[in-house]
Design a protein around this motif. Structure first.
Motif, PDB file in Angstrom:
ATOM      1  N   THR A 171       0.855  -1.179   0.000  1.00  0.00           N
ATOM      2  CA  THR A 171       0.000   0.000   0.000  1.00  0.00           C
ATOM      3  C   THR A 171       0.895   1.233   0.000  1.00  0.00           C
ATOM      4  O   THR A 171       2.091   1.160   0.307  1.00  0.00           O
ATOM      5  CB  THR A 171      -0.907   0.031   1.240  1.00  0.00           C
ATOM      6  OG1 THR A 171      -0.086   0.222   2.418  1.00  0.00           O
ATOM      7  CG2 THR A 171      -1.711  -1.250   1.367  1.00  0.00           C
ATOM      8  N   PHE A 172       0.309   2.376  -0.312  1.00  0.00           N
ATOM      9  CA  PHE A 172       1.106   3.598  -0.353  1.00  0.00           C
ATOM     10  C   PHE A 172       1.635   3.952   1.038  1.00  0.00           C
ATOM     11  O   PHE A 172       2.768   4.411   1.180  1.00  0.00           O
ATOM     12  CB  PHE A 172       0.278   4.753  -0.915  1.00  0.00           C
ATOM     13  CG  PHE A 172       1.090   5.952  -1.286  1.00  0.00           C
ATOM     14  CD1 PHE A 172       2.117   5.858  -2.215  1.00  0.00           C
ATOM     15  CD2 PHE A 172       0.848   7.185  -0.709  1.00  0.00           C
ATOM     16  CE1 PHE A 172       2.877   6.963  -2.567  1.00  0.00           C
ATOM     17  CE2 PHE A 172       1.598   8.301  -1.055  1.00  0.00           C
ATOM     18  CZ  PHE A 172       2.610   8.191  -1.993  1.00  0.00           C
ATOM     19  N   THR A 173       0.831   3.721   2.049  1.00  0.00           N
ATOM     20  CA  THR A 173       1.280   3.976   3.416  1.00  0.00           C
ATOM     21  C   THR A 173       2.467   3.091   3.776  1.00  0.00           C
ATOM     22  O   THR A 173       3.438   3.545   4.381  1.00  0.00           O
ATOM     23  CB  THR A 173       0.138   3.727   4.417  1.00  0.00           C
ATOM     24  OG1 THR A 173      -0.967   4.587   4.090  1.00  0.00           O
ATOM     25  CG2 THR A 173       0.578   4.012   5.842  1.00  0.00           C
ATOM     26  N   GLN A 174       2.404   1.829   3.382  1.00  0.00           N
ATOM     27  CA  GLN A 174       3.523   0.912   3.628  1.00  0.00           C
ATOM     28  C   GLN A 174       4.763   1.341   2.845  1.00  0.00           C
ATOM     29  O   GLN A 174       5.896   1.234   3.335  1.00  0.00           O
ATOM     30  CB  GLN A 174       3.122  -0.510   3.250  1.00  0.00           C
ATOM     31  CG  GLN A 174       2.089  -1.141   4.170  1.00  0.00           C
ATOM     32  CD  GLN A 174       1.553  -2.458   3.630  1.00  0.00           C
ATOM     33  OE1 GLN A 174       1.542  -2.703   2.416  1.00  0.00           O
ATOM     34  NE2 GLN A 174       1.090  -3.325   4.526  1.00  0.00           N
ATOM     35  N   THR A 175       4.556   1.822   1.630  1.00  0.00           N
ATOM     36  CA  THR A 175       5.679   2.279   0.813  1.00  0.00           C
ATOM     37  C   THR A 175       6.366   3.475   1.458  1.00  0.00           C
ATOM     38  O   THR A 175       7.600   3.542   1.509  1.00  0.00           O
ATOM     39  CB  THR A 175       5.198   2.665  -0.605  1.00  0.00           C
ATOM     40  OG1 THR A 175       4.628   1.515  -1.233  1.00  0.00           O
ATOM     41  CG2 THR A 175       6.351   3.178  -1.444  1.00  0.00           C
ATOM     42  N   ILE A 176       5.578   4.420   1.949  1.00  0.00           N
ATOM     43  CA  ILE A 176       6.148   5.585   2.624  1.00  0.00           C
ATOM     44  C   ILE A 176       6.944   5.148   3.853  1.00  0.00           C
ATOM     45  O   ILE A 176       8.056   5.634   4.106  1.00  0.00           O
ATOM     46  CB  ILE A 176       5.048   6.582   3.020  1.00  0.00           C
ATOM     47  CG1 ILE A 176       4.411   7.209   1.770  1.00  0.00           C
ATOM     48  CG2 ILE A 176       5.588   7.657   3.952  1.00  0.00           C
ATOM     49  CD1 ILE A 176       5.360   8.039   0.945  1.00  0.00           C
ATOM     50  N   ALA A 177       6.394   4.211   4.616  1.00  0.00           N
ATOM     51  CA  ALA A 177       7.095   3.701   5.801  1.00  0.00           C
ATOM     52  C   ALA A 177       8.401   3.023   5.400  1.00  0.00           C
ATOM     53  O   ALA A 177       9.427   3.169   6.079  1.00  0.00           O
ATOM     54  CB  ALA A 177       6.194   2.739   6.567  1.00  0.00           C
ATOM     55  N   ALA A 178       8.387   2.288   4.286  1.00  0.00           N
ATOM     56  CA  ALA A 178       9.595   1.616   3.817  1.00  0.00           C
ATOM     57  C   ALA A 178      10.644   2.622   3.344  1.00  0.00           C
ATOM     58  O   ALA A 178      11.847   2.430   3.558  1.00  0.00           O
ATOM     59  CB  ALA A 178       9.247   0.648   2.682  1.00  0.00           C
ATOM     60  N   ASP A 216      18.078  10.148  14.971  1.00  0.00           N
ATOM     61  CA  ASP A 216      17.221   9.432  14.024  1.00  0.00           C
ATOM     62  C   ASP A 216      15.751   9.514  14.410  1.00  0.00           C
ATOM     63  O   ASP A 216      14.879   9.609  13.533  1.00  0.00           O
ATOM     64  CB  ASP A 216      17.647   7.961  13.924  1.00  0.00           C
ATOM     65  CG  ASP A 216      18.853   7.769  13.023  1.00  0.00           C
ATOM     66  OD1 ASP A 216      19.257   8.735  12.343  1.00  0.00           O
ATOM     67  OD2 ASP A 216      19.395   6.653  12.988  1.00  0.00           O
ATOM     68  N   GLU A 217      15.465   9.450  15.723  1.00  0.00           N
ATOM     69  CA  GLU A 217      14.063   9.504  16.140  1.00  0.00           C
ATOM     70  C   GLU A 217      13.423  10.846  15.801  1.00  0.00           C
ATOM     71  O   GLU A 217      12.235  10.914  15.470  1.00  0.00           O
ATOM     72  CB  GLU A 217      13.915   9.195  17.632  1.00  0.00           C
ATOM     73  CG  GLU A 217      14.696  10.111  18.556  1.00  0.00           C
ATOM     74  CD  GLU A 217      16.054   9.541  18.935  1.00  0.00           C
ATOM     75  OE1 GLU A 217      16.522   9.857  20.046  1.00  0.00           O
ATOM     76  OE2 GLU A 217      16.629   8.780  18.138  1.00  0.00           O
ATOM     77  N   ASP A 218      14.229  11.915  15.845  1.00  0.00           N
ATOM     78  CA  ASP A 218      13.708  13.233  15.472  1.00  0.00           C
ATOM     79  C   ASP A 218      13.488  13.324  13.961  1.00  0.00           C
ATOM     80  O   ASP A 218      12.479  13.871  13.500  1.00  0.00           O
ATOM     81  CB  ASP A 218      14.665  14.336  15.926  1.00  0.00           C
ATOM     82  CG  ASP A 218      14.740  14.466  17.440  1.00  0.00           C
ATOM     83  OD1 ASP A 218      13.775  14.058  18.116  1.00  0.00           O
ATOM     84  OD2 ASP A 218      15.751  14.980  17.944  1.00  0.00           O
ATOM     85  N   ILE A 219      14.448  12.796  13.205  1.00  0.00           N
ATOM     86  CA  ILE A 219      14.312  12.812  11.745  1.00  0.00           C
ATOM     87  C   ILE A 219      13.089  11.997  11.328  1.00  0.00           C
ATOM     88  O   ILE A 219      12.307  12.419  10.465  1.00  0.00           O
ATOM     89  CB  ILE A 219      15.584  12.246  11.085  1.00  0.00           C
ATOM     90  CG1 ILE A 219      16.803  13.074  11.475  1.00  0.00           C
ATOM     91  CG2 ILE A 219      15.424  12.220   9.568  1.00  0.00           C
ATOM     92  CD1 ILE A 219      18.126  12.479  11.010  1.00  0.00           C
ATOM     93  N   LEU A 232       9.783  13.297   9.287  1.00  0.00           N
ATOM     94  CA  LEU A 232       9.368  12.667   8.034  1.00  0.00           C
ATOM     95  C   LEU A 232       7.924  12.181   8.109  1.00  0.00           C
ATOM     96  O   LEU A 232       7.138  12.368   7.169  1.00  0.00           O
ATOM     97  CB  LEU A 232      10.287  11.490   7.704  1.00  0.00           C
ATOM     98  CG  LEU A 232      11.571  11.795   6.932  1.00  0.00           C
ATOM     99  CD1 LEU A 232      12.419  10.547   6.814  1.00  0.00           C
ATOM    100  CD2 LEU A 232      11.266  12.360   5.558  1.00  0.00           C
ATOM    101  N   ILE A 233       7.579  11.542   9.214  1.00  0.00           N
ATOM    102  CA  ILE A 233       6.211  11.045   9.388  1.00  0.00           C
ATOM    103  C   ILE A 233       5.224  12.206   9.364  1.00  0.00           C
ATOM    104  O   ILE A 233       4.172  12.141   8.704  1.00  0.00           O
ATOM    105  CB  ILE A 233       6.092  10.246  10.699  1.00  0.00           C
ATOM    106  CG1 ILE A 233       6.816   8.905  10.561  1.00  0.00           C
ATOM    107  CG2 ILE A 233       4.630  10.013  11.062  1.00  0.00           C
ATOM    108  CD1 ILE A 233       6.888   8.101  11.839  1.00  0.00           C
ATOM    109  N   VAL A 285       1.028   7.640   9.232  1.00  0.00           N
ATOM    110  CA  VAL A 285       2.128   6.757   8.904  1.00  0.00           C
ATOM    111  C   VAL A 285       2.763   6.328  10.212  1.00  0.00           C
ATOM    112  O   VAL A 285       3.012   7.134  11.097  1.00  0.00           O
ATOM    113  CB  VAL A 285       3.200   7.495   8.038  1.00  0.00           C
ATOM    114  CG1 VAL A 285       4.359   6.555   7.734  1.00  0.00           C
ATOM    115  CG2 VAL A 285       2.589   8.012   6.747  1.00  0.00           C
ATOM    116  N   SER A 286       3.065   5.033  10.340  1.00  0.00           N
ATOM    117  CA  SER A 286       3.670   4.545  11.585  1.00  0.00           C
ATOM    118  C   SER A 286       5.115   4.151  11.346  1.00  0.00           C
ATOM    119  O   SER A 286       5.542   4.041  10.201  1.00  0.00           O
ATOM    120  CB  SER A 286       2.882   3.364  12.134  1.00  0.00           C
ATOM    121  OG  SER A 286       2.815   2.325  11.175  1.00  0.00           O
TER     122      SER A 286
END
Length: 204
Positions: free
Chosen positions: A86-93, A185-188, A192-193, A203-204
């Motif tokens: 899914t697009f949401t999964q793609t963004i997470a990836a 990284d957690e801030d970045i 991004l999310i 997005v998770s």
């Protein structure tokens, strides 16, 4: 049997891959506009005439370096572009790919391609053309993902595909710059999310 006499003069060949890898790590770590050609020669243990013979010019060397680097970069993102998600999964990836800990494999933080994009006005013609070609390739991939998401009713934002692709590209580039600056990284990831959720919802 007589031993052949050693010939005088500099060797006519050099280890092309060694020079490219040395220059790539130098540009990646210190910045493509910071490291001079003389410094690359010093670090690689080669002469400037040898560089010119092999690559034609400093622009030719940077072009070879960027071509090698972008092949690595695109190989990293290609599975995301090709996966049936899914697009949401793609963004997470994509976010996971951006935040990969490169130090685990001995690579610097950030992205050499993004650094060269930000230095494009100082690059030679060959290198600048490679920057533009890579950018258009990535934008084309993002556009394809967005069009598929729109077809599947997964795309939430009412924006043209090209604009959305430019937006995604900019967010990823900014994340790479933040990573280079040493931000957490957690801030970045949180930024991004927040930014990309505007396109797909949560997005998770």
């Amino acid at each position: 049997m007589k031993t052949p006499k050693a010939t005088r003069g500099r060797p006519k060949t050099l280890d092309r891959n060694h020079v490219i890898n040395t220059a790539m790590m130098s540009y990646w770590t210190d910045g493509p506009t910071v490291v001079s050609l003389n410094e690359v020669c010093k670090r690689a243990g080669v002469s400037k005439p040898g560089i010119y013979r092999e690559f034609g010019s400093e622009d030719g060397l940077k072009h070879a370096v960027l071509s090698t680097y972008t092949a690595m970069l695109l190989a990293q993102f290609q599975p995301v572009f090709e996966a049936e998600m899914t697009f949401t999964q793609t963004i997470a990836a994509l976010i996971s790919a951006v935040l990969q800990d490169r130090s685990e494999v001995g690579l610097p933080a950030g992205c050499l391609y993004v650094a060269m994009c930000n230095s494009s006005t100082t690059l030679g013609i060959q290198t600048a053309d490679t920057v533009d070609e890579t950018r258009e390739y990535l934008l084309g991939k993002y556009e394809g993902l967005i069009e598929r998401a729109k077809t599947n009713g997964e795309f939430k934002a009412d924006v043209p595909t090209r604009v959305a692709a430019l937006y995604i590209n900019e967010q990823i580039s900014n994340a790479m710059l933040q990573q280079k600056r040493g931000e957490a990284d957690e801030d970045i990831k949180a930024i991004l999310i927040l930014a990309l959720s505007a396109l797909v919802g949560k997005v998770s």
